[in-house]
Design a protein around this motif. Structure first.
Motif, PDB file in Angstrom:
ATOM      1  N   GLY A  16       0.782  -1.226   0.000  1.00  0.00           N
ATOM      2  CA  GLY A  16       0.000   0.000   0.000  1.00  0.00           C
ATOM      3  C   GLY A  16       0.814   1.275   0.000  1.00  0.00           C
ATOM      4  O   GLY A  16       0.284   2.365   0.196  1.00  0.00           O
ATOM      5  N   GLN A  72       1.018   5.436   4.946  1.00  0.00           N
ATOM      6  CA  GLN A  72       0.447   4.352   4.143  1.00  0.00           C
ATOM      7  C   GLN A  72       0.837   2.990   4.717  1.00  0.00           C
ATOM      8  O   GLN A  72       0.014   2.073   4.776  1.00  0.00           O
ATOM      9  CB  GLN A  72       0.913   4.466   2.688  1.00  0.00           C
ATOM     10  CG  GLN A  72       0.333   5.655   1.965  1.00  0.00           C
ATOM     11  CD  GLN A  72       0.968   5.885   0.607  1.00  0.00           C
ATOM     12  OE1 GLN A  72       2.138   5.548   0.371  1.00  0.00           O
ATOM     13  NE2 GLN A  72       0.201   6.475  -0.308  1.00  0.00           N
ATOM     14  N   GLU A  79       1.514   2.332   7.842  1.00  0.00           N
ATOM     15  CA  GLU A  79       0.754   2.132   9.086  1.00  0.00           C
ATOM     16  C   GLU A  79      -0.665   1.652   8.798  1.00  0.00           C
ATOM     17  O   GLU A  79      -1.200   0.811   9.527  1.00  0.00           O
ATOM     18  CB  GLU A  79       0.740   3.408   9.922  1.00  0.00           C
ATOM     19  CG  GLU A  79       2.090   3.759  10.523  1.00  0.00           C
ATOM     20  CD  GLU A  79       2.675   2.655  11.407  1.00  0.00           C
ATOM     21  OE1 GLU A  79       1.921   2.050  12.189  1.00  0.00           O
ATOM     22  OE2 GLU A  79       3.888   2.405  11.287  1.00  0.00           O
ATOM     23  N   VAL A  80      -1.281   2.155   7.753  1.00  0.00           N
ATOM     24  CA  VAL A  80      -2.622   1.700   7.371  1.00  0.00           C
ATOM     25  C   VAL A  80      -2.585   0.213   7.033  1.00  0.00           C
ATOM     26  O   VAL A  80      -3.443  -0.560   7.466  1.00  0.00           O
ATOM     27  CB  VAL A  80      -3.169   2.527   6.179  1.00  0.00           C
ATOM     28  CG1 VAL A  80      -4.408   1.881   5.580  1.00  0.00           C
ATOM     29  CG2 VAL A  80      -3.464   3.951   6.610  1.00  0.00           C
ATOM     30  N   THR A  81      -1.579  -0.201   6.274  1.00  0.00           N
ATOM     31  CA  THR A  81      -1.443  -1.615   5.916  1.00  0.00           C
ATOM     32  C   THR A  81      -1.225  -2.469   7.162  1.00  0.00           C
ATOM     33  O   THR A  81      -1.818  -3.539   7.300  1.00  0.00           O
ATOM     34  CB  THR A  81      -0.276  -1.816   4.921  1.00  0.00           C
ATOM     35  OG1 THR A  81      -0.568  -1.076   3.736  1.00  0.00           O
ATOM     36  CG2 THR A  81      -0.086  -3.274   4.576  1.00  0.00           C
ATOM     37  N   LYS A  82      -0.389  -1.979   8.088  1.00  0.00           N
ATOM     38  CA  LYS A  82      -0.148  -2.729   9.328  1.00  0.00           C
ATOM     39  C   LYS A  82      -1.437  -2.903  10.123  1.00  0.00           C
ATOM     40  O   LYS A  82      -1.686  -3.973  10.682  1.00  0.00           O
ATOM     41  CB  LYS A  82       0.904  -2.022  10.185  1.00  0.00           C
ATOM     42  CG  LYS A  82       2.310  -2.270   9.727  1.00  0.00           C
ATOM     43  CD  LYS A  82       3.377  -1.545  10.522  1.00  0.00           C
ATOM     44  CE  LYS A  82       3.122  -1.309  11.963  1.00  0.00           C
ATOM     45  NZ  LYS A  82       4.204  -0.631  12.672  1.00  0.00           N
ATOM     46  N   LYS A  83      -2.271  -1.872  10.170  1.00  0.00           N
ATOM     47  CA  LYS A  83      -3.524  -1.952  10.926  1.00  0.00           C
ATOM     48  C   LYS A  83      -4.498  -2.954  10.322  1.00  0.00           C
ATOM     49  O   LYS A  83      -5.326  -3.503  11.038  1.00  0.00           O
ATOM     50  CB  LYS A  83      -4.169  -0.572  11.021  1.00  0.00           C
ATOM     51  CG  LYS A  83      -3.449   0.340  11.982  1.00  0.00           C
ATOM     52  CD  LYS A  83      -4.103   1.694  12.076  1.00  0.00           C
ATOM     53  CE  LYS A  83      -3.283   2.579  12.997  1.00  0.00           C
ATOM     54  NZ  LYS A  83      -3.809   3.931  13.090  1.00  0.00           N
ATOM     55  N   LYS A  84      -4.386  -3.186   9.029  1.00  0.00           N
ATOM     56  CA  LYS A  84      -5.254  -4.175   8.384  1.00  0.00           C
ATOM     57  C   LYS A  84      -4.911  -5.589   8.850  1.00  0.00           C
ATOM     58  O   LYS A  84      -5.724  -6.483   8.734  1.00  0.00           O
ATOM     59  CB  LYS A  84      -5.148  -4.080   6.867  1.00  0.00           C
ATOM     60  CG  LYS A  84      -5.783  -2.819   6.312  1.00  0.00           C
ATOM     61  CD  LYS A  84      -5.659  -2.772   4.808  1.00  0.00           C
ATOM     62  CE  LYS A  84      -6.272  -1.499   4.253  1.00  0.00           C
ATOM     63  NZ  LYS A  84      -6.097  -1.393   2.802  1.00  0.00           N
ATOM     64  N   GLY A  85      -3.690  -5.764   9.344  1.00  0.00           N
ATOM     65  CA  GLY A  85      -3.316  -7.015   9.972  1.00  0.00           C
ATOM     66  C   GLY A  85      -2.879  -8.146   9.067  1.00  0.00           C
ATOM     67  O   GLY A  85      -2.610  -9.240   9.528  1.00  0.00           O
ATOM     68  N   HIS A  86      -2.809  -7.909   7.787  1.00  0.00           N
ATOM     69  CA  HIS A  86      -2.308  -8.967   6.917  1.00  0.00           C
ATOM     70  C   HIS A  86      -1.526  -8.342   5.766  1.00  0.00           C
ATOM     71  O   HIS A  86      -1.908  -7.329   5.210  1.00  0.00           O
ATOM     72  CB  HIS A  86      -3.440  -9.840   6.372  1.00  0.00           C
ATOM     73  CG  HIS A  86      -4.449  -9.094   5.557  1.00  0.00           C
ATOM     74  ND1 HIS A  86      -4.270  -8.821   4.229  1.00  0.00           N
ATOM     75  CD2 HIS A  86      -5.634  -8.546   5.888  1.00  0.00           C
ATOM     76  CE1 HIS A  86      -5.316  -8.146   3.777  1.00  0.00           C
ATOM     77  NE2 HIS A  86      -6.157  -7.960   4.765  1.00  0.00           N
TER      78      HIS A  86
END
Length: 94
Positions: free
Chosen positions: A10, A50, A52-59
């Motif tokens: 992302g 960007q 951090e957003v991907t990390k929050k999605k968890g996968h």
């Protein structure tokens, strides 16, 4: 391959392709270099957001270990630059 890894996570604000441009960042004078480009402080901040957003999605998508290592090096560079207000990254390629 690194840019593909960044995009898969992302991260679209930066690209290692940018390091293959042939000019030094302004206001440095022109000189022959194999390739030179920059990530501005703003681009680094956006790319880290960007990520951090991907990390929050968890996968995360499956990536080759070498690509993961390279992407994490890029993240480290950006975090280091962000720790110094006003600093970006200048990269060179051959």
């Amino acid at each position: 391959m690194v840019d593909e890894g960044l995009t898969a996570l992302g991260i679209t604000a930066v690209s290692v392709e940018a390091f293959s441009h042939s000019d030094l960042p302004a206001p440095l004078p022109w000189t022959y270099v194999p390739g030179c480009g920059e990530w501005t402080p703003e681009q680094c901040a956006q790319a880290l957001a960007q990520f951090e957003v991907t990390k929050k999605k968890g996968h995360a998508p499956p990536l080759e270990p070498e690509v993961v290592e390279a992407v994490m090096q890029c993240i480290g560079w950006m975090r280091h630059a962000q720790s110094r207000p006003g600093f970006g990254i200048i990269g060179f390629s051959s």
